[in-house]
Design an enzyme around this catalytic site. Structure first.
Site, PDB file in Angstrom:
ATOM      1  N   ASP A   1       0.841  -1.215   0.000  1.00 36.18           N
ATOM      2  CA  ASP A   1       0.000   0.000   0.000  1.00 36.18           C
ATOM      3  C   ASP A   1       0.871   1.258   0.000  1.00 36.18           C
ATOM      4  O   ASP A   1       0.351   2.369  -0.063  1.00 36.18           O
ATOM      5  CB  ASP A   1      -1.007  -0.005   1.153  1.00 36.18           C
ATOM      6  CG  ASP A   1      -0.366  -0.078   2.522  1.00 36.18           C
ATOM      7  OD1 ASP A   1       0.871  -0.207   2.606  1.00 36.18           O
ATOM      8  OD2 ASP A   1      -1.110  -0.014   3.525  1.00 36.18           O
ATOM      9  N   SER A   2       2.208   1.066   0.005  1.00 39.00           N
ATOM     10  CA  SER A   2       3.116   2.189  -0.236  1.00 39.00           C
ATOM     11  C   SER A   2       2.841   2.796  -1.609  1.00 39.00           C
ATOM     12  O   SER A   2       3.298   3.908  -1.895  1.00 39.00           O
ATOM     13  CB  SER A   2       4.574   1.724  -0.156  1.00 39.00           C
ATOM     14  OG  SER A   2       4.794   0.605  -0.979  1.00 39.00           O
TER      15      SER A   2
ATOM     16  N   ASP B   1      -1.252  -6.017  -0.258  1.00 37.53           N
ATOM     17  CA  ASP B   1      -1.588  -5.404   1.034  1.00 37.53           C
ATOM     18  C   ASP B   1      -3.085  -5.204   1.176  1.00 37.53           C
ATOM     19  O   ASP B   1      -3.763  -4.778   0.231  1.00 37.53           O
ATOM     20  CB  ASP B   1      -0.920  -4.027   1.147  1.00 37.53           C
ATOM     21  CG  ASP B   1       0.318  -4.048   2.018  1.00 37.53           C
ATOM     22  OD1 ASP B   1       0.422  -4.938   2.890  1.00 37.53           O
ATOM     23  OD2 ASP B   1       1.176  -3.177   1.829  1.00 37.53           O
TER      24      ASP B   1
ATOM     25  N   LYS C   1      -1.337  -9.277   2.778  1.00 39.30           N
ATOM     26  CA  LYS C   1      -0.563  -8.833   3.935  1.00 39.30           C
ATOM     27  C   LYS C   1      -1.418  -7.914   4.786  1.00 39.30           C
ATOM     28  O   LYS C   1      -2.164  -7.094   4.243  1.00 39.30           O
ATOM     29  CB  LYS C   1       0.719  -8.109   3.495  1.00 39.30           C
ATOM     30  CG  LYS C   1       1.540  -7.583   4.680  1.00 39.30           C
ATOM     31  CD  LYS C   1       2.966  -7.230   4.305  1.00 39.30           C
ATOM     32  CE  LYS C   1       3.135  -5.895   3.639  1.00 39.30           C
ATOM     33  NZ  LYS C   1       2.660  -4.735   4.434  1.00 39.30           N
TER      34      LYS C   1
ATOM     35  N   GLU D   1      -1.294  -5.552   8.616  1.00 40.13           N
ATOM     36  CA  GLU D   1      -0.431  -5.003   9.669  1.00 40.13           C
ATOM     37  C   GLU D   1      -1.021  -5.284  11.040  1.00 40.13           C
ATOM     38  O   GLU D   1      -2.251  -5.268  11.219  1.00 40.13           O
ATOM     39  CB  GLU D   1      -0.288  -3.486   9.479  1.00 40.13           C
ATOM     40  CG  GLU D   1       0.429  -3.113   8.192  1.00 40.13           C
ATOM     41  CD  GLU D   1       0.651  -1.612   8.041  1.00 40.13           C
ATOM     42  OE1 GLU D   1       0.397  -0.845   9.005  1.00 40.13           O
ATOM     43  OE2 GLU D   1       1.078  -1.207   6.950  1.00 40.13           O
TER      44      GLU D   1
ATOM     45  N   GLU E   1       9.374  -4.283  10.107  1.00 36.63           N
ATOM     46  CA  GLU E   1       9.795  -2.979   9.573  1.00 36.63           C
ATOM     47  C   GLU E   1      10.290  -2.042  10.672  1.00 36.63           C
ATOM     48  O   GLU E   1       9.662  -1.933  11.736  1.00 36.63           O
ATOM     49  CB  GLU E   1       8.615  -2.320   8.839  1.00 36.63           C
ATOM     50  CG  GLU E   1       8.970  -0.945   8.289  1.00 36.63           C
ATOM     51  CD  GLU E   1       7.952  -0.368   7.320  1.00 36.63           C
ATOM     52  OE1 GLU E   1       6.945  -1.048   7.012  1.00 36.63           O
ATOM     53  OE2 GLU E   1       8.167   0.770   6.870  1.00 36.63           O
TER      54      GLU E   1
HETATM   55  O1  KIV Z   1       3.562  -1.103   1.612  1.00 31.64           O
HETATM   56  C1  KIV Z   1       4.709  -1.560   1.476  1.00 31.64           C
HETATM   57  O2  KIV Z   1       5.386  -1.352   0.469  1.00 31.64           O
HETATM   58  C2  KIV Z   1       5.231  -2.369   2.559  1.00 31.64           C
HETATM   59  C3  KIV Z   1       6.701  -2.645   2.526  1.00 31.64           C
HETATM   60  C4  KIV Z   1       7.428  -1.447   2.998  1.00 31.64           C
HETATM   61  C5  KIV Z   1       7.043  -3.847   3.304  1.00 31.64           C
HETATM   62  O3  KIV Z   1       4.530  -2.754   3.427  1.00 31.64           O
END
Ligand code: KIV
Length: 289
Positions: free
Chosen positions: A66-67, A105, A135, A137, A204
């Protein structure tokens, strides 16, 4: 030359020159046995089909992080990222890869309320993208949700330590684990997520000794970012590692300086257009005969 072909013989969006050869959640999990990982897990972020094609041969896992909120959409954080964004980019990355396991994510607000909400979101992501894992968090608070998902056909990548979706609770993006109590919490979070069934865990932004302890104590493979070389694998945001941004966080190693190279290419193009030296006869169509 690319050997990339679209496999039209299946209904799945799985372009693959070698069908059935993708990394799987069990094959990633099996990299760590008896607390050791002989072959470190290589993960990079990808958001587009073409970048996925380029990274795929070198990676065990591609993460549609989600970056993308900041990297692709210019958002101030990952908080505003939507399911629609994750599904569109997730599907593109699956189409552009054949070897790496693709994880997507879960965006903020799509899974935290209950295990049922998480299952509805995860199943939508898997159906719409063809990805093999999601993924999410969170540590101990997410353990019941991870257990719920993994018992219902959803492979889960955990994410503990600095969790960017919680930036408003954490108060910033600084490294975690500076205080003893916080360090203990991170270690307990990783254990809870591992015990709940996550097949690997992103760790992280934590102090190096804590990251090393997490990697040694958690059963699941720990994939570090701003963590420790002792982790079972590493992940970076691809645009950071390629030097697409002027600012490089401490934990990023720049393997290229693409921002400068792209700027230079654009500057030369603009100069040639203005001087009418592009296009030349090489780039124009001539009448036949
Ligand atoms: O969103 C993302 O790119 C991430 C990575 C930094 C692991 O969660």
């Amino acid at each position: 030359m690319s050997t990339f072909t679209i496999d039209t013989s299946t209904s799945r969006a799985t372009p693959s020159p070698v069908p059935g050869k993708r990394m799987t959640a069990p094959s990633i999990r099996a990299r760590k046995a008896d607390g050791k990982t002989e072959q470190p897990i290589v993960m990079l972020t990808a958001y587009t089909m073409r970048m996925a094609q380029l990274l795929d041969p070198h990676c065990d896992m591609l993460l549609v992080g989600d970056s993308l909120g900041q990297v692709i959409y210019g958002l101030p954080s990952t908080i505003p990222v939507t399911m629609e964004m994750m599904c569109a980019h997730g599907a593109a990355v699956v189409r552009g890869s054949w070897h790496a396991l693709v994880g997507v994510d879960m965006p903020f607000g799509s899974y935290e309320a209950s295990p049922e909400q998480a299952f509805a979101s995860a199943s939508r992501i898997m159906k719409e993208t063809g990805c093999a894992a999601v993924k999410l968090e969170g540590g101990q608070a997410m353990a019941a949700t991870i257990d719920f998902l993994t018992h219902r056909g959803v492979p889960v990548i955990g994410h503990v330590g600095l969790t960017p979706q919680a930036v408003n609770v954490l108060g910033g993006y600084g490294a975690r684990g500076r205080e003893e109590r916080e360090a203990r919490t991170i270690i307990a979070d990783a254990k809870a997520v591992s015990d709940a069934g996550a097949f690997c865990i992103v760790l992280e932004g934590v102090l190096e000794p804590i990251a090393t302890e997490v990697a040694r104590s958690a059963a699941a493979p720990i994939i570090g970012i701003g963590a420790s070389a002792e982790c079972d694998g590493q992940v970076l945001v691809t645009d950071d590692m390629l030097g697409m941004f002027e600012r490089t966080p401490r934990f990023v190693k720049r393997y290229d300086d693409l921002a400068a190279r792209i700027s230079e290419a654009a500057r030369t193009y603009a100069e040639e257009v203005r001087a009418r030296s592009f296009p030349t006869t090489d780039q124009t169509y001539k009448p036949k005969g």
